[in-house]
Design a protein around this motif. Structure first.
Motif, mmCIF file in Angstrom:
data_model
loop_
_atom_site.group_PDB
_atom_site.id
_atom_site.type_symbol
_atom_site.label_atom_id
_atom_site.label_comp_id
_atom_site.label_asym_id
_atom_site.label_seq_id
_atom_site.Cartn_x
_atom_site.Cartn_y
_atom_site.Cartn_z
ATOM 1 N N GLY A 30 83.794 13.549 49.441
ATOM 2 C CA GLY A 30 83.379 11.717 49.144
ATOM 3 C C GLY A 30 84.916 10.857 50.515
ATOM 4 N N TYR A 31 84.435 9.898 51.229
ATOM 5 C CA TYR A 31 86.081 9.293 52.059
ATOM 6 C C TYR A 31 86.167 8.486 51.317
ATOM 7 C CZ TYR A 31 87.781 6.899 55.927
ATOM 8 O OH TYR A 31 89.087 5.912 56.821
ATOM 9 N N PRO A 58 73.237 2.377 43.469
ATOM 10 C CA PRO A 58 74.228 2.800 45.089
ATOM 11 C C PRO A 58 75.339 3.218 43.973
ATOM 12 C CG PRO A 58 74.170 0.419 45.260
ATOM 13 C CD PRO A 58 73.081 1.250 44.452
ATOM 14 N N LYS A 59 75.796 4.344 44.807
ATOM 15 C CA LYS A 59 77.096 4.700 44.421
ATOM 16 C C LYS A 59 78.103 3.450 44.510
ATOM 17 C CE LYS A 59 78.278 9.339 46.843
ATOM 18 N NZ LYS A 59 78.930 9.901 47.854
ATOM 19 N N ALA A 60 79.208 3.449 44.114
ATOM 20 C CA ALA A 60 79.831 2.170 43.552
ATOM 21 C C ALA A 60 80.984 1.690 44.573
ATOM 22 C CB ALA A 60 81.291 2.402 42.480
ATOM 23 N N ALA A 99 76.573 9.392 58.079
ATOM 24 C CA ALA A 99 75.885 8.233 56.825
ATOM 25 C C ALA A 99 75.905 8.517 55.503
ATOM 26 C CB ALA A 99 74.145 9.010 57.770
ATOM 27 N N SER A 100 76.831 10.088 55.159
ATOM 28 C CA SER A 100 76.789 9.945 53.624
ATOM 29 C C SER A 100 77.830 10.123 53.103
ATOM 30 C CB SER A 100 76.575 11.212 53.619
ATOM 31 O OG SER A 100 77.474 12.205 53.930
ATOM 32 N N GLY A 101 79.174 9.302 54.228
ATOM 33 C CA GLY A 101 80.355 9.296 53.645
ATOM 34 C C GLY A 101 80.902 10.446 53.120
ATOM 35 N N VAL A 102 80.523 11.831 53.646
ATOM 36 C CA VAL A 102 81.290 12.722 52.694
ATOM 37 C C VAL A 102 81.643 13.741 54.258
ATOM 38 C CG1 VAL A 102 81.037 15.786 52.234
ATOM 39 C CG2 VAL A 102 79.304 13.147 51.569
#
Length: 347
Positions: free
Chosen positions: A312-313, A21-23, A292-295
């Motif tokens: 991204g957040y 997953p994303k860091a 959901a995506s954090g974007v």
């Protein structure tokens, strides 16, 4: 079945379809925290070398006093700073004297100005110390110019009060949402990039939505201090830019305020984060956050009529933090000048 005790045996067998997953920053359970930690150590060493210090990090003695947590200290500093702004000098000293002896300072601050200065220094270390030192060198040039005394008086009489209000309000806003910003704060101040490949563990966008726009406005106004210094460095009166006067400059759109010092390397570096497109989206409710995506998505261009952009957040938090710490570096320089030359402190 237990794995054989073989040095070459894999610790974990991953399914071929597994995707990392994303860091995730801000989570003690995130595997990337190990990578972030090593990145921060490398950045700290690099910062020491650039400053002419030994690459060996200083060892912490067991009996060395432990510094108070940032949020704990801010609660006390905010109260003292607020009392100062309300003219309650005696209560300010009571607050300082009651907290500082237990705060773990090696060189305890003996005034509110020194306390704010050292607290801000700690917030930006290690990487932003380099920016402060570079700006200090510009100050040393400016102070030898004939119009410097007139500038100092102007700062105390006409700038300091408004600048101090902005510094205080932005510090309050930053620490009100520190549970969000703390996820990236030490990465930013260590020079570790936070990009789109990173995800934040906490995503309370409602707490940070307006921050970038407000910080942009504060920095865009207070940067006039550097513009005045640059005028002196370039052998002009403090209130005369290359083509316009300071009073005309103050009426210009904030989006272009940093252009006046773009040729001064040290000053331009402290304006690294200053994006009018993000400011407009933040300030005018033009950001849409997908939890959901954090974007975050926003529109560029005048009036938000341009192309749709996204970030991204975690990257947004990092940009907010960068801008806030830039402002705190500027505050330190203002405090230094005001304290040294006996004019009103920007507090």
């Amino acid at each position: 079945m237990a794995a054989k005790e073989d040095a070459k045996a894999p610790i974990v067998n991953l399914h071929p379809s597994f995707v990392f997953p994303k860091a995730e920053i801000g989570s003690p359970f995130a595997f990337p925290s190990i990578e972030f930690g090593s990145d921060m150590v490398r950045a700290a060493i690099a910062a020491r070398v650039r400053s002419g210090l030994s690459p060996d990090l200083p060892k912490v003695a067991q009996d060395e006093p432990r510094r108070a947590r940032i949020t704990e200290e801010w609660d006390h500093l905010r109260a003292a700073w607020s009392l100062h702004r309300n003219g309650k000098v005696d209560l300010v000293e009571k607050r300082r004297a009651g907290f500082i002896p237990t705060a773990g300072y090696v060189d305890p601050p003996d005034t509110l100005a020194d306390w704010v200065f050292q607290f801000a220094q700690g917030l930006g270390a290690p990487c932003f110390d380099e920016h402060f030192e570079a700006l200090f060198q510009q100050l040393l040039i400016a102070k030898d110019k004939g119009d410097f005394g007139r500038f100092v008086k102007h700062f105390g009489d006409d700038m300091s009060s408004d600048h101090g209000r902005r510094h205080f309000e932005m510090a309050k806003a930053y620490f009100a949402a520190f549970s969000e910003f703390s996820q990236v704060h030490h990465l930013v101040t260590s020079g570790v990039p936070v990009g789109e490949e990173h995800a934040a563990a906490s995503t309370n966008f409602d707490a940070t939505r307006m921050f970038y726009g407000n910080a942009f406005e504060a920095f865009g106004a207070n940067v006039e201090f550097l513009v005045c210094l640059n005028n002196l460095v370039e052998d002009r009166p403090y209130d005369q830019l290359k083509n316009i006067t300071l009073s005309t400059y103050r009426q210009t759109d904030k989006a272009g305020r940093c252009n006046a010092i773009a040729d001064n390397v040290a000053m331009a570096a402290i304006c690294k984060e200053f994006d009018n497109q993000v400011r407009n989206a933040s300030h005018h409710g033009g950001m849409v956050f997908d939890r959901a995506s954090g974007v975050i998505q926003y529109r560029a261009g005048k009036g938000g009529q341009g192309d749709v952009r996204s970030m991204g957040y975690a990257a947004y938090l990092a940009r907010c933090t960068q801008l806030f710490v830039q402002l705190s570096v500027l505050m330190r320089l203002e405090i230094l000048v005001a304290n040294e030359y006996g004019v009103r402190l920007p507090l």
